[in-house]
Write an enzyme that holds these catalytic residues in place. Structure first.
Site, PDB file in Angstrom:
ATOM      1  N   GLY A 180       3.233  -3.814  -3.951  1.00 11.96           N
ATOM      2  CA  GLY A 180       3.064  -4.071  -5.377  1.00 11.96           C
ATOM      3  C   GLY A 180       3.507  -2.846  -6.142  1.00 11.96           C
ATOM      4  N   ARG A 181       2.649  -1.810  -6.071  1.00 16.01           N
ATOM      5  CA  ARG A 181       2.872  -0.574  -6.822  1.00 16.01           C
ATOM      6  C   ARG A 181       4.255   0.044  -6.562  1.00 16.01           C
ATOM      7  NH1 ARG A 181      -1.701   2.685  -7.900  1.00 16.01           N
ATOM      8  NH2 ARG A 181      -2.726   1.592  -6.195  1.00 16.01           N
ATOM      9  N   GLY A 229       0.754  -1.236   0.000  1.00 17.21           N
ATOM     10  CA  GLY A 229       0.000   0.000   0.000  1.00 17.21           C
ATOM     11  C   GLY A 229       0.786   1.288   0.000  1.00 17.21           C
ATOM     12  N   TYR A 254     -10.307   5.009 -11.860  1.00 17.69           N
ATOM     13  CA  TYR A 254     -10.018   5.680 -10.569  1.00 17.69           C
ATOM     14  C   TYR A 254      -9.746   7.179 -10.738  1.00 17.69           C
ATOM     15  CZ  TYR A 254      -8.548   0.805  -9.816  1.00 17.69           C
ATOM     16  OH  TYR A 254      -8.454  -0.565  -9.796  1.00 17.69           O
ATOM     17  N   CYS A 263     -14.846   3.301 -28.237  1.00 14.03           N
ATOM     18  CA  CYS A 263     -16.110   4.021 -28.420  1.00 14.03           C
ATOM     19  C   CYS A 263     -16.805   4.307 -27.093  1.00 14.03           C
ATOM     20  CB  CYS A 263     -17.024   3.209 -29.319  1.00 14.03           C
ATOM     21  SG  CYS A 263     -16.181   2.755 -30.826  1.00 14.03           S
ATOM     22  N   ARG A 303      -6.730   2.634 -15.591  1.00 17.74           N
ATOM     23  CA  ARG A 303      -6.695   3.409 -14.336  1.00 17.74           C
ATOM     24  C   ARG A 303      -7.335   4.803 -14.429  1.00 17.74           C
ATOM     25  NH1 ARG A 303      -2.920   4.766 -11.666  1.00 17.74           N
ATOM     26  NH2 ARG A 303      -3.742   4.092  -9.662  1.00 17.74           N
TER      27      ARG A 303
HETATM   28  N1  LLP Z   1      -1.700  -6.903  -0.317  1.00 17.31           N
HETATM   29  C1  LLP Z   1      -3.026  -7.032  -0.516  1.00 17.31           C
HETATM   30  C2  LLP Z   1      -3.771  -7.958   0.336  1.00 17.31           C
HETATM   31  C3  LLP Z   1      -3.668  -6.272  -1.503  1.00 17.31           C
HETATM   32  O1  LLP Z   1      -4.984  -6.392  -1.680  1.00 17.31           O
HETATM   33  C4  LLP Z   1      -2.914  -5.380  -2.311  1.00 17.31           C
HETATM   34  C5  LLP Z   1      -3.547  -4.585  -3.362  1.00 17.31           C
HETATM   35  C6  LLP Z   1      -1.523  -5.307  -2.088  1.00 17.31           C
HETATM   36  C7  LLP Z   1      -0.953  -6.069  -1.083  1.00 17.31           C
HETATM   37  C8  LLP Z   1      -0.630  -4.423  -2.888  1.00 17.31           C
HETATM   38  O2  LLP Z   1      -0.940  -3.059  -2.753  1.00 17.31           O
HETATM   39  P1  LLP Z   1       0.067  -1.983  -3.373  1.00 17.31           P
HETATM   40  O3  LLP Z   1       1.368  -2.107  -2.629  1.00 17.31           O
HETATM   41  O4  LLP Z   1       0.238  -2.275  -4.817  1.00 17.31           O
HETATM   42  O5  LLP Z   1      -0.610  -0.683  -3.136  1.00 17.31           O
HETATM   43  N2  LLP Z   1      -5.920  -1.560  -9.247  1.00 17.31           N
HETATM   44  C9  LLP Z   1      -5.701  -0.509  -8.273  1.00 17.31           C
HETATM   45  C10 LLP Z   1      -4.977  -1.022  -7.050  1.00 17.31           C
HETATM   46  C11 LLP Z   1      -5.665  -2.200  -6.395  1.00 17.31           C
HETATM   47  C12 LLP Z   1      -4.922  -2.737  -5.197  1.00 17.31           C
HETATM   48  C13 LLP Z   1      -5.479  -4.022  -4.741  1.00 17.31           C
HETATM   49  N3  LLP Z   1      -4.792  -4.636  -3.647  1.00 17.31           N
HETATM   50  C14 LLP Z   1      -4.959   0.631  -8.929  1.00 17.31           C
HETATM   51  O6  LLP Z   1      -4.711   0.589 -10.146  1.00 17.31           O
HETATM   52  O7  LLP Z   1      -4.661   1.663  -8.286  1.00 17.31           O
END
Ligand code: LLP
Length: 421
Positions: free
Chosen positions: A277-278, A239, A318, A346, A314
């Site tokens: 992740g991000r 996150g 969002y 479209c 995205r």
């Molecule tokens: N752990 C869990 C349990 C999660 O549900 C997620 C993301 C992560 C880790 C990783 O989060 P990060 O470090 O990437 O913030 N599609 C959306 C983001 C959805 C995130 C879902 N869960 C976007 O494009 O912003």
């Protein structure tokens, strides 16, 4: 920090001019930098160096096997949320004991696959899931290591669609009920409690919500230990946000985050897991596209690209901002203009940016969306029968297509027309 810089007026990915890749691969395509991925992983790994820890890459953000192998070889674990992700991680060479299985709706089949293949732990999110997992494990003659994901009811102060730690969200078990749920887990024969899991949302640009959640986790650790549970592992989720507006966004650094974690839970002597992740992938990827037409509207100019909302959802989903830069560095002294930047799909929602100030561009010009490595390719679809676009990985002066663009026939031939038609 990333490795997408202008060199002699040409945007480069590490040492490769982006235009050279476009000429060989065709547009649009995703482009990832190995050096950037590795430096982001290292930043998080170093931030937790004070602890026994594992950085489990949330591969939902970017699940190409080449990227999994790169990060896995660097020592990363994986956070998976489906059997498909689990199998992908294993296929890329990541050992089961470095894989954590998250997600609110794991099926028995998914549990079986992970238990048979080897798993570090399941992050369990409900009592029925707990019962099902105990059943599956018992039937296989094994014991499943688990944490329980708790929902700390904390406002992550992020976009509503990616906040997960409030009571109204479907995720985790209300922290107020944690003691009874842990008691249930301890009584189930197929489970072994190893720790606590929490994840409050994505793209957090403030450390305070993490601090509030981790305080609650620390308190719960003491309580559960007093109840007789063995809590040796804390999975603190992902996150941590990234800068989407280069030069303007200043989210907390991994180092500051690591310090906060140490402050909040360091005294508990637990092994630490995180699930970014991000943070690892977002700024390690570009989406490269070409201008098809510059169209004059009633009161504005449209830049119509060959990339669309099906390739990068995205902005439509969002209202997300992505910096969009020209692949040829603008000459100094040229007056910028404003464009609405759109794709060919479209729907009016197929709009990447409105009133975006850019250097004037002509048909055929190449542009790059920054910060497109996370939740870009993985969320793409073939809407409007547009084949999924390729992914390319750069390392130094070399690049490789790591997922090829399907031909039209490959895309069309996945359908079957029943005999009786
Ligand atoms: N752990 C869990 C349990 C999660 O549900 C997620 C993301 C992560 C880790 C990783 O989060 P990060 O470090 O990437 O913030 N599609 C959306 C983001 C959805 C995130 C879902 N869960 C976007 O494009 O912003």
């Amino acid at each position: 920090m990333d490795h997408f810089l202008y060199k002699d007026g040409a945007l480069c990915a590490e040492d490769v001019p982006v235009a050279d890749i476009a000429a060989q691969v065709g547009t649009p395509f995703y482009l990832y930098s190995s050096a950037t991925l590795l430096s982001h992983f290292k930043a998080m790994d170093d931030a937790l160096a004070w602890s026994d820890h594992l950085v489990c890459f949330a591969m939902k953000s970017l699940s190409n096997q080449a990227v999994l192998k790169l990060l896995g070889d660097a020592g990363a674990g994986m956070d998976v949320v489906s059997a498909g992700e689990y199998k992908r991680a294993r296929a890329a060479g990541v050992p089961g004991d470095r894989i954590v299985f998250s997600g609110v709706g794991k099926t028995r089949e998914e549990m079986r696959i992970a238990l048979e293949g080897g798993i570090r732990q399941f992050n369990v999110e409900s009592e029925p899931e707990m019962a099902a997992l105990s059943d599956v494990a018992t039937s296989l003659g094994v014991v499943a290591p688990i944490t329980v994901r708790v929902n700390p009811d904390v406002d992550a102060k992020t976009h509503a669609k990616i906040a997960t730690g409030k009571a109204e969200n479907k995720f985790g078990i209300p922290i107020s009920r944690a003691r009874e749920v842990y008691a249930m887990a301890a009584a189930l024969p197929g489970l072994q409690v190893v720790g606590i899991d929490v994840h409050i949302g994505s793209q957090l640009t403030d450390l305070d919500p993490f601090g509030l959640a981790y305080d609650k986790v620390a308190e719960l650790t003491e309580t559960l230990r007093a109840d007789g549970h063995t809590i040796t592992r804390l999975d603190l989720g992902g996150g941590l946000g990234i800068p989407y507006r280069a030069g303007n966004d200043h989210p907390p650094t991994p180092a500051a985050y690591g310090k906060l974690v140490q402050e909040k839970v360091g005294h508990l002597g637990c092994e630490i897991e995180v699930e970014p992740g991000r943070l690892l992938t977002g700024n390690a990827g570009l989406l490269v596209a070409q201008v098809i037409y510059v169209k004059q509207g009633e009161d504005r100019q449209f830049l119509i690209l060959d990339a669309a909302m099906n390739d990068l959802i995205r902005p439509a989903m969002y209202e997300a901002h992505h910096d969009i830069i020209p692949v040829v560095q603008p000459a100094p002294g040229v007056d910028p203009v404003q464009y609405d930047i759109v794709g060919p799909v479209c729907e009016s929602g197929d709009t990447f940016a409105k009133h975006r100030t850019m250097t004037p561009l002509q048909d055929g010009a190449l542009v790059a969306f920054r910060s497109a490595g996370a939740y870009g390719a993985v969320m793409a679809s073939e809407y409007n029968s547009r084949p999924l676009i390729p992914e390319v990985l750069v390392q130094g002066d070399q690049f490789a297509v790591i997922r090829a663009r399907p031909t039209f026939d490959e895309m069309i031939n996945r359908d079957t027309i029943p005999e009786w038609l």
